[in-house]
Structure formats: structure tokens, C-alpha cells
Scaffold this active site. Structure first.
Site, short mmCIF file in Angstrom:
data_model
loop_
_atom_site.label_atom_id
_atom_site.label_comp_id
_atom_site.label_asym_id
_atom_site.label_seq_id
_atom_site.Cartn_x
_atom_site.Cartn_y
_atom_site.Cartn_z
N SER A 143 167.01 78.80 44.65
CA SER A 143 168.23 79.62 44.53
C SER A 143 168.27 80.61 45.69
CB SER A 143 168.17 80.38 43.21
OG SER A 143 169.13 81.40 43.18
N TYR A 156 164.63 85.78 36.97
CA TYR A 156 165.15 84.58 37.62
C TYR A 156 164.75 84.57 39.10
CZ TYR A 156 168.72 81.15 39.09
OH TYR A 156 169.38 80.06 39.60
P1 NDP Z 1 173.47 74.59 33.78
O1 NDP Z 1 173.29 75.65 32.73
O2 NDP Z 1 174.68 73.73 33.71
O3 NDP Z 1 172.22 73.62 33.79
C1 NDP Z 1 170.97 73.91 33.32
C2 NDP Z 1 170.43 72.62 32.72
O4 NDP Z 1 169.06 72.81 32.41
C3 NDP Z 1 171.16 72.20 31.44
O5 NDP Z 1 171.43 70.82 31.49
C4 NDP Z 1 170.16 72.51 30.34
O6 NDP Z 1 170.31 71.62 29.26
C5 NDP Z 1 168.84 72.32 31.10
N1 NDP Z 1 167.74 73.07 30.49
C6 NDP Z 1 167.64 74.41 30.35
N2 NDP Z 1 166.51 74.72 29.70
C7 NDP Z 1 165.88 73.54 29.44
C8 NDP Z 1 164.67 73.19 28.80
N3 NDP Z 1 163.88 74.11 28.27
N4 NDP Z 1 164.33 71.89 28.75
C9 NDP Z 1 165.13 70.93 29.27
N5 NDP Z 1 166.29 71.20 29.89
C10 NDP Z 1 166.65 72.49 29.96
O7 NDP Z 1 173.37 75.34 35.17
P2 NDP Z 1 173.33 74.83 36.70
O8 NDP Z 1 173.72 73.42 36.79
O9 NDP Z 1 174.04 75.83 37.47
O10 NDP Z 1 171.78 75.00 37.04
C11 NDP Z 1 170.93 73.94 37.42
C12 NDP Z 1 169.83 74.48 38.32
O11 NDP Z 1 170.42 74.99 39.51
C13 NDP Z 1 169.04 75.63 37.72
O12 NDP Z 1 167.67 75.50 38.07
C14 NDP Z 1 169.64 76.85 38.39
O13 NDP Z 1 168.74 77.90 38.45
C15 NDP Z 1 169.95 76.28 39.76
N6 NDP Z 1 170.93 77.03 40.53
C16 NDP Z 1 172.26 77.09 40.18
C17 NDP Z 1 173.16 77.77 41.00
C18 NDP Z 1 174.64 77.79 40.74
O14 NDP Z 1 175.37 78.42 41.50
N7 NDP Z 1 175.15 77.11 39.74
C19 NDP Z 1 172.73 78.48 42.18
C20 NDP Z 1 171.32 78.38 42.43
C21 NDP Z 1 170.48 77.67 41.64
P3 NDP Z 1 170.00 72.08 27.74
O15 NDP Z 1 170.56 73.44 27.58
O16 NDP Z 1 170.68 71.04 26.90
O17 NDP Z 1 168.53 72.02 27.59
#
Ligand code: NDP
Length: 253
Positions: A143, A156
Site C-alpha cells: 500500500s 495498517y
Molecule cells: P476489499 O475489502 O474489497 O477486499 C479485501 C478482501 O480480503 C475481501 O475479499 C475479504 O473477504 C478478504 N479478507 C479479509 N480478511 C480475510 C481473512 N481473514 N481471510 C480471508 N480473506 C479475508 O478491499 P480491497 O480490494 O481494496 O483490498 C485488497 C487488498 O488491497 C488489501 O490487502 C488492501 O490492503 C490492499 N490495498 C487496497 C487499496 C485500495 O485503494 N483499494 C490501496 C492499497 C492497498 P472476506 O471479508 O469475505 O473474508
């Protein structure tokens, strides 16, 4: 030059959190590039919908990455029942927005459990197989908060900064076995996680838009395309890189 090196045909990828947002964008791009993709997450409804959208080259498993004791069996199941995991994308992540002074030890631990400690456990288990085969590509999702200080995301930011340390350390140990480890540092990408956070905070939104040189937020496919490259043989000499995909946000004054 043949463009085949950019293809993921015949490769199997495991994408944690692949049912939503950036993970779904990565999974879509992988499938378009020819891969079979396994997506995971905690919510089955979300995964089922995503798998339907992604089609026959996608399989899903309900799996909580913080259930670390279950990881060896989970990976062994995929390896034996589906096939060798060529690409691991550690995408699952959670966010906690609070001032440092309002962040409890429990909040801090919860974010690190998902975004760092489980990432290490899953990587180590997948790498066992990859190191034996002398082939593999591991992609972390970092990130901007891992590249510079951002207020109100202390846990985070620490978890994402530590991803750089993890990449660096693993490169020193995995490279001789031809297992590559890289990270993508997404800028501000239109996903639910991001839009939920940003729409409640006009001040932060302005701060971010001022910073992005290209003047607009990124799309999940922008991260997907970068991940296809890092997962493909076109990147066979690339390891240890933290690749910002951010519309110039890291270098813009
Ligand atoms: P989302 O919230 O859409 O995605 C997060 C995903 O992680 C969900 O599918 C969720 O599914 C899964 N998840 C969370 N906790 C768990 C767990 N304990 N076990 C299994 N799966 C899990 O957000 P983003 O798509 O934005 O984020 C994806 C990645 O990108 C993250 O690592 C985030 O930090 C990173 N990121 C995002 C940015 C942005 O601008 N969007 C910028 C920088 C980094 P479920 O809840 O069903 O478990």
C-alpha cells in the site's frame, strides 16, 4: 519476440480475498491471461457470486487466512486435488481507521494478524512446494501507507511497511530456488474498502486527489494487469521489487 511469455496459460494461481475489489480484479486479469484461479475469503455468498462471474477457470474455497493452524492442510489439499500452485497472491487485507491514540492493542493485533502474520504463514506453506519444484511467483499486496506516513491508519501502515521487510528477507532465501517474491503497492484504487473509507472523509479525499499525478483513482484492473506481469515468465528475472501502481502518487509533489 513472442508474447507467450506474458501468458499465464497452464498456471494455477491462489488469490486470497479474490472475491471482491482488487482481488477480484487480479483474478479476472489472471483468467483472461489463461490461468486457473483459486479464490478465497470468509464470505461464501461473495465467493460464489465472484466464481460465477469468473467462470469455469475459477474455483473457490471459504477460508479465513487468520486460521493459521489450518493453512498446511489447506495448501496440501489444493496441491493434491487441483494442482501445483504457481502463483500466490497475498491480497486479503483489512483496514482500521483510527488515530494512533484511539487504536487499542486488540485493533493493532487484529490488523497485523490478517495483513502480516497470516501472509507469512501462507507464504511459507506455499513456498515449501514451490522451493521443491524450483519455480514460483509470490506477489504481496502492499500500500501507499507502506511507503510513506499516513495518519489514522497506524496498524495498517505498519502491516504494509512490514511487507517490504518480508519481501526483502524472502528474496535472500528463495531466489536460488527460482521462487520470486515481489509486491505491488496500489495507489488509491476504486474498491469497496477504499470507497467506504473515502466517502466519509472529504478532507482525506482532497488530500489524495491532490497527490495523484494522473488526476484520477485507479481501477482494480490496473492492479490485475501488473499482477499478470509479475506472475508471468516475462518477469522471470524480477524479484524483490515493490511496484507502485499509483498514477504517479509516490513521486508527485
Ligand atoms: P476489499 O475489502 O474489497 O477486499 C479485501 C478482501 O480480503 C475481501 O475479499 C475479504 O473477504 C478478504 N479478507 C479479509 N480478511 C480475510 C481473512 N481473514 N481471510 C480471508 N480473506 C479475508 O478491499 P480491497 O480490494 O481494496 O483490498 C485488497 C487488498 O488491497 C488489501 O490487502 C488492501 O490492503 C490492499 N490495498 C487496497 C487499496 C485500495 O485503494 N483499494 C490501496 C492499497 C492497498 P472476506 O471479508 O469475505 O473474508
Amino acid at each position: 519476440m513472442s508474447l507467450d511469455v506474458f501468458s499465464l496459460k497452464g498456471k494455477i494461481a491462489l488469490v486470497t480475498g479474490g472475491g471482491t475489489g482488487i482481488g477480484l480484479g487480479i483474478s479476472k486479469a489472471f483468467i483472461q491471461a489463461g490461468a486457473i484461479v483459486i479464490i478465497t475469503g470468509r464470505r461464501e455468498t461473495m465467493l460464489k457470486e465472484a466464481a460465477t462471474e469468473l467462470g469455469e477457470h475459477c474455483k473457490y474455497f471459504v477460508n479465513d487466512v487468520t486460521n493459521r493452524k489450518g493453512i498446511p492442510d489447506f495448501i496440501s489439499h489444493i496441491e493434491t486435488q487441483i494442482g501445483a500452485i504457481d502463483i500466490l497472491v497475498n491480497n486479503a487485507g483489512i483496514h482500521h481507521k483510527a488515530w494512533a491514540q484511539d487504536t487499542t492493542d486488540e485493533d493493532f493485533e487484529r490488523v497485523l494478524q490478517t495483513n502480516l502474520i497470516s501472509v507469512f504463514s501462507l507464504t511459507r506453506e506455499c513456498a515449501k512446494y514451490m522451493l521443491n519444484r524450483k519455480s514460483g511467483s509470490i506477489i504481496m499486496i502492499g500500500s501507499m501507507a507502506g511507503l510513506f506516513g499516513v495518519d489514522r491508519v497506524v496498524a495498517y501502515g505498519v502491516s504494509k511497511t512490514a511487507i517490504t521487510g518480508l519481501v526483502n528477507a524472502l528474496v535472500t532465501e528463495y531466489s536460488k530456488s527460482n521462487v520470486r517474491v515481489n509486491a505491488i503497492a496500489p495507489g488509491w484504487i476504486e474498491s469497496n474498502m477504499f470507497l467506504n473509507a473515502i466517502n466519509k472523509d472529504e478532507k482525506r479525499k482532497k488530500q489524495i486527489t491532490n497527490r495523484i499525478a494522473m488526476d484520477h483513482f485507479g481501477k482494480v484492473e490496473d492492479i490485475g494487469n501488473a499482477a499478470v506481469f509479475l506472475g508471468s515468465d516475462a518477469a522471470k528475472y524480477i524479484t524483490g521489487v515493490i511496484l507502485p501502481v499509483d498514477g504517479g502518487a509516490t513521486v508527485n509533489f
